[in-house]
Write an enzyme that holds these catalytic residues in place. Structure first.
Site, PDB file in Angstrom:
ATOM      1  N   GLU A 182       3.023  -7.157   8.529  1.00  0.00           N
ATOM      2  CA  GLU A 182       3.257  -5.735   8.279  1.00  0.00           C
ATOM      3  C   GLU A 182       4.153  -5.506   7.067  1.00  0.00           C
ATOM      4  O   GLU A 182       4.620  -4.393   6.823  1.00  0.00           O
ATOM      5  CB  GLU A 182       3.842  -5.053   9.522  1.00  0.00           C
ATOM      6  CG  GLU A 182       2.855  -4.942  10.682  1.00  0.00           C
ATOM      7  CD  GLU A 182       1.482  -4.400  10.245  1.00  0.00           C
ATOM      8  OE1 GLU A 182       1.450  -3.380   9.532  1.00  0.00           O
ATOM      9  OE2 GLU A 182       0.464  -5.006  10.605  1.00  0.00           O
TER      10      GLU A 182
ATOM     11  N   ASP B 129     -10.817   0.229 -23.939  1.00  0.00           N
ATOM     12  CA  ASP B 129     -11.177   0.141 -22.535  1.00  0.00           C
ATOM     13  C   ASP B 129     -11.039   1.464 -21.801  1.00  0.00           C
ATOM     14  O   ASP B 129     -10.309   2.339 -22.227  1.00  0.00           O
ATOM     15  CB  ASP B 129     -10.261  -0.856 -21.806  1.00  0.00           C
ATOM     16  CG  ASP B 129     -10.579  -2.277 -22.152  1.00  0.00           C
ATOM     17  OD1 ASP B 129     -11.728  -2.542 -22.513  1.00  0.00           O
ATOM     18  OD2 ASP B 129      -9.661  -3.116 -22.058  1.00  0.00           O
TER      19      ASP B 129
ATOM     20  N   PRO C  24       0.826  -1.213   0.000  1.00  0.00           N
ATOM     21  CA  PRO C  24       0.000   0.000   0.000  1.00  0.00           C
ATOM     22  C   PRO C  24       0.858   1.259   0.000  1.00  0.00           C
ATOM     23  O   PRO C  24       0.378   2.350  -0.299  1.00  0.00           O
ATOM     24  CB  PRO C  24      -0.828  -0.114   1.287  1.00  0.00           C
ATOM     25  CG  PRO C  24      -0.141  -1.128   2.125  1.00  0.00           C
ATOM     26  CD  PRO C  24       0.624  -2.017   1.206  1.00  0.00           C
TER      27      PRO C  24
HETATM   28  N1  SAM Z   1       2.186  -2.129   7.154  1.00  0.00           N
HETATM   29  C1  SAM Z   1       1.884  -2.031   5.772  1.00  0.00           C
HETATM   30  C2  SAM Z   1       1.609  -0.579   5.423  1.00  0.00           C
HETATM   31  O1  SAM Z   1       0.881   0.074   6.149  1.00  0.00           O
HETATM   32  O2  SAM Z   1       2.086  -0.118   4.376  1.00  0.00           O
HETATM   33  C3  SAM Z   1       0.653  -2.855   5.440  1.00  0.00           C
HETATM   34  C4  SAM Z   1       0.956  -4.295   5.213  1.00  0.00           C
HETATM   35  S1  SAM Z   1      -0.451  -5.187   4.613  1.00  0.00           S
HETATM   36  C5  SAM Z   1      -1.339  -5.556   6.072  1.00  0.00           C
HETATM   37  C6  SAM Z   1       0.233  -6.757   4.193  1.00  0.00           C
HETATM   38  C7  SAM Z   1       0.584  -6.949   2.739  1.00  0.00           C
HETATM   39  O3  SAM Z   1      -0.586  -6.822   1.955  1.00  0.00           O
HETATM   40  C8  SAM Z   1       1.556  -5.957   2.155  1.00  0.00           C
HETATM   41  O4  SAM Z   1       2.875  -6.322   2.422  1.00  0.00           O
HETATM   42  C9  SAM Z   1       1.235  -6.063   0.675  1.00  0.00           C
HETATM   43  O5  SAM Z   1       1.856  -7.190   0.101  1.00  0.00           O
HETATM   44  C10 SAM Z   1      -0.255  -6.321   0.670  1.00  0.00           C
HETATM   45  N2  SAM Z   1      -1.079  -5.129   0.422  1.00  0.00           N
HETATM   46  C11 SAM Z   1      -1.946  -4.557   1.285  1.00  0.00           C
HETATM   47  N3  SAM Z   1      -2.569  -3.519   0.738  1.00  0.00           N
HETATM   48  C12 SAM Z   1      -2.113  -3.401  -0.518  1.00  0.00           C
HETATM   49  C13 SAM Z   1      -2.376  -2.491  -1.583  1.00  0.00           C
HETATM   50  N4  SAM Z   1      -3.249  -1.497  -1.461  1.00  0.00           N
HETATM   51  N5  SAM Z   1      -1.712  -2.670  -2.738  1.00  0.00           N
HETATM   52  C14 SAM Z   1      -0.810  -3.667  -2.873  1.00  0.00           C
HETATM   53  N6  SAM Z   1      -0.519  -4.556  -1.899  1.00  0.00           N
HETATM   54  C15 SAM Z   1      -1.156  -4.438  -0.732  1.00  0.00           C
END
Ligand code: SAM
Length: 238
Positions: free
Chosen positions: A114, A171, A87
């Site tokens: 995390e 698209d 994210p």
């Molecule tokens: N602590 C991180 C942060 O706040 O940036 C969040 C980690 S999330 C709970 C766990 C995993 O989900 C991330 O390492 C990523 O691989 C994936 N993930 C979560 N949200 C995402 C998003 N919006 N886009 C891409 N990957 C995402």
């Protein structure tokens, strides 16, 4: 295959749907190959641990570099592009999907908890192109679904995957705008009629109507896509 995809996850089964949809058929036809790897295969301890508590404190766990590093050494050669869903990444867009659809080898590293120790990304970036990409402004539990989203967007753009290449050129986003609404038979359904212009056979009028609808939708739903576009330019794009 034209495009090779490797995905690393601690839940390899999670990626199974990729074999069912468009990527699945593309894989069967040999255009795209897909391999899913279990990160735990690179652990050495009896618990097969992949995470540890974060330096600096805070909640949750962080994925360990000594597991991810050797895994990516094995799975991600120097000429591949490494995609790390997060994210905290740059937004994944149709333009990035187009660019990645021309690559020959993509490796996706799915985080959980995390996320992955940042040094894994920094280390990989010393020898491969690394893209930290976000699929949107919300937080998922893991990178698997984000990977599926990106793979689906990328694979449908690979030459030979879609029957009609024209369909993806029209698209939403391909011309920077949202696509106009679509209709099929019957002409009237539950008292709702298909717009007359679409049944008239006047091709120029149909194009003009679609353009107008695209602009109206984009203005209404995604004004951010129009920001920075000079008004006079709208008629000359696409
Ligand atoms: N602590 C991180 C942060 O706040 O940036 C969040 C980690 S999330 C709970 C766990 C995993 O989900 C991330 O390492 C990523 O691989 C994936 N993930 C979560 N949200 C995402 C998003 N919006 N886009 C891409 N990957 C995402």
């Amino acid at each position: 295959p034209r495009l090779r995809l490797d995905v690393v996850s601690i839940f390899p089964d999670y990626l199974e749907p990729l074999r069912l949809s468009l990527p699945g058929r593309a894989a069967e036809r040999g255009i795209v190959s897909l391999a899913v790897h279990d990160l735990r295969d690179w652990t050495h301890d009896v618990h097969r641990a992949v995470d540890d508590s974060p330096y600096g404190g805070g909640p949750g766990m962080v994925m360990k570099p000594e597991i991810w590093g050797p895994c990516l050494d094995d799975v991600c050669p120097d000429d591949a592009i490494l995609v790390v869903p997060t994210p905290a990444g740059v937004p994944f867009t149709q333009a990035i999907a187009e660019e990645l659809s021309a690559a020959t080898h993509l490796v996706f590293a799915c985080g959980r908890y995390e996320g992955i120790d940042q040094r894994v990304v920094d280390d990989a970036a010393r020898r491969v192109r690394v893209l930290e990409l976000s699929i949107g402004d919300y937080v998922l539990i893991g990178g698997e679904v984000a990977t599926m989203v990106m793979v689906e967007a990328i694979v449908r753009l690979v030459d030979g995957v879609l029957g009609n290449a024209e369909s993806h050129r029209q698209d939403s986003f391909s011309d920077g705008l949202l696509e106009a609404p679509a209709y099929t038979r019957p002409q009237t359904w539950r008292g709702l009629s298909v717009p007359d212009v679409l049944r008239g056979g006047d091709h120029a009028a149909i194009l003009a109507w679609r353009r107008e609808q695209s602009l109206a939708r984009t203005r209404d739903r995604r004004p951010d896509l129009l920001a920075g576009e000079p008004d006079t330019d709208h008629g000359s794009r696409g």
